[in-house]
Design an enzyme around this catalytic site. Structure first.
Site, PDB file in Angstrom:
ATOM      1  N   ARG A 148     -10.752  15.675 -13.972  1.00 42.57           N
ATOM      2  CA  ARG A 148      -9.525  14.936 -13.662  1.00 42.57           C
ATOM      3  C   ARG A 148      -9.644  14.051 -12.422  1.00 42.57           C
ATOM      4  O   ARG A 148      -9.140  12.930 -12.395  1.00 42.57           O
ATOM      5  CB  ARG A 148      -8.384  15.945 -13.456  1.00 42.57           C
ATOM      6  CG  ARG A 148      -7.071  15.386 -12.895  1.00 42.57           C
ATOM      7  CD  ARG A 148      -6.100  16.541 -12.682  1.00 42.57           C
ATOM      8  NE  ARG A 148      -4.929  16.181 -11.915  1.00 42.57           N
ATOM      9  CZ  ARG A 148      -3.737  15.918 -12.441  1.00 42.57           C
ATOM     10  NH1 ARG A 148      -3.577  15.939 -13.752  1.00 42.57           N
ATOM     11  NH2 ARG A 148      -2.695  15.655 -11.674  1.00 42.57           N
ATOM     12  N   HIS A 173      -0.908   7.162 -18.130  1.00 41.31           N
ATOM     13  CA  HIS A 173      -1.512   8.491 -18.121  1.00 41.31           C
ATOM     14  C   HIS A 173      -1.385   9.122 -19.508  1.00 41.31           C
ATOM     15  O   HIS A 173      -0.842   8.544 -20.428  1.00 41.31           O
ATOM     16  CB  HIS A 173      -0.780   9.398 -17.117  1.00 41.31           C
ATOM     17  CG  HIS A 173      -0.894   9.006 -15.685  1.00 41.31           C
ATOM     18  ND1 HIS A 173      -1.437   9.829 -14.732  1.00 41.31           N
ATOM     19  CD2 HIS A 173      -0.514   7.882 -15.020  1.00 41.31           C
ATOM     20  CE1 HIS A 173      -1.389   9.243 -13.547  1.00 41.31           C
ATOM     21  NE2 HIS A 173      -0.825   8.051 -13.699  1.00 41.31           N
ATOM     22  N   GLU A 215       3.293   8.636 -19.837  1.00 40.67           N
ATOM     23  CA  GLU A 215       2.470   9.762 -20.283  1.00 40.67           C
ATOM     24  C   GLU A 215       2.371   9.646 -21.802  1.00 40.67           C
ATOM     25  O   GLU A 215       3.344   9.924 -22.517  1.00 40.67           O
ATOM     26  CB  GLU A 215       3.083  11.104 -19.879  1.00 40.67           C
ATOM     27  CG  GLU A 215       3.160  11.347 -18.376  1.00 40.67           C
ATOM     28  CD  GLU A 215       1.829  11.762 -17.764  1.00 40.67           C
ATOM     29  OE1 GLU A 215       0.842  11.896 -18.518  1.00 40.67           O
ATOM     30  OE2 GLU A 215       1.787  11.962 -16.534  1.00 40.67           O
TER      31      GLU A 215
END
Length: 324
Positions: free
Chosen positions: A110, A181, A255
């Site tokens: 990450r 994201h 997202e």
């Protein structure tokens, strides 16, 4: 990126605006048309701040492709490119992204790849906890081995410094900050701190909800809209929050898919539909921001319904063609 610039010199240019910890270039594509007498504004979009979220860089590529395909025939898009420049960074965390491609053991990395500080053996910082926005207060870890390690101080990382310096020097020009994201199918607005609210919260919510409606119209996927504490978890030090604190009026985190079945290991067959629906959401927000700035227009409902309708028609046609 180089090919896109070479093939579209009238519309696209690129520039290096920073360097990663391991010395790789951080590069944006600038997309815009020349227009005499117009004080141009700008939209910021970055993808891949978290290495393992591969659908994000895929979306930035899709976004650029769609703009290039349609700007000559889409009058509204053409108008917006004459009034605004789009700054798109397809991969912000280049070091981490490259590391996640090595093998299965690194696939879910990450963070960045900066070396550990004294007394720690783990590499990297969560770049989306490293911006100077209520840094280190909630939703972070001070353990350098943790995925949400916020760094030794605000903007300690070269990647966060690059964005801070470039965007920070253009705050008066940039109307909207979009950071892409995955996963969770969410559209997040400022702020990540549970006790702080954006001054234009109501407008951010209304525009976000209309964008989510436009996204759902493409493939029927639901996207929830709200602040991170309300629909995800509290956090601090995000680039989204930093942009809003700096005065950029519209700031969102997308997202993308999915809601947990595959998480960051999104199957290949979901890449295109995820990008198609996210494009409609991003384009809705960009169009709203443009029309407010250049036409003093703030209607939300009509534009949302129209875009949603045509997105539904397109999705239906594509499905029919596939079945045939």
């Amino acid at each position: 990126m180089e090919r896109v610039v070479t093939e579209n010199p009238e519309l696209v240019s690129s520039s290096v605006y920073g360097e990663t910890f391991e010395g790789r270039n951080i590069t944006y594509l600038k997309i815009g048309l020349g227009s005499e007498g117009v004080q141009k504004k700008a939209i910021w979009m970055d993808c891949g701040i978290h290495a393992r979220e591969w659908i994000a860089p895929a979306f930035c590529q899709w976004f650029v492709k769609e703009i290039l395909l349609h700007y000559k025939t889409d009058k509204k898009l053409n108008e917006m490119l004459k009034n605004m420049d789009l700054y798109v960074t397809p991969v912000l965390n280049v070091d981490g992204y490259m590391y996640s491609w090595i093998n299965e053991s690194t696939r879910l990395w990450r963070k960045s790849r900066s070396t550990p500080h004294e007394g720690c053996t783990c590499h990297g910082v969560d770049l989306n906890r490293n911006f100077n926005a209520n840094w280190g207060t909630v939703g972070v870890s001070r353990d350098c081995c943790h995925n949400t390690y916020c760094g030794s101080g605000p903007v300690s990382e070269k990647e966060a410094q690059a964005v801070t310096q470039f965007v920070g020097s253009r705050v008066d020009q940039i109307l909207c900050f979009l950071t892409i994201h995955s996963a969770g199918q969410l559209l997040l607005l400022p702020y990540g701190h549970p006790h702080i609210s954006a001054p234009n919260y109501d407008e951010l919510m209304a525009v976000g909800q209309a964008a989510a409606k436009a996204m759902k119209a493409v493939h029927g996927m639901d996207y929830r809209v709200g602040t991170s504490p309300d629909i995800l978890y509290p956090n601090s030090g995000s680039s989204r929050d930093w942009a809003r604190l700096m005065g950029i009026p519209f700031s969102y985190t997308f997202e993308l898919r999915d809601k947990g079945e595959f998480g960051h290991l999104l199957p290949e067959e979901q890449i295109q539909p995820a990008c198609e629906e996210a494009f409609e959401g991003a384009l809705f927000i960009i169009t709203y921001v443009h029309d407010k700035a250049f036409h003093n227009r703030t209607e939300i409902g009509a534009a949302s319904v129209a875009r949603a309708f045509w997105a539904t028609v397109l999705a239906s046609c594509l499905a029919t063609m596939y079945l045939l």
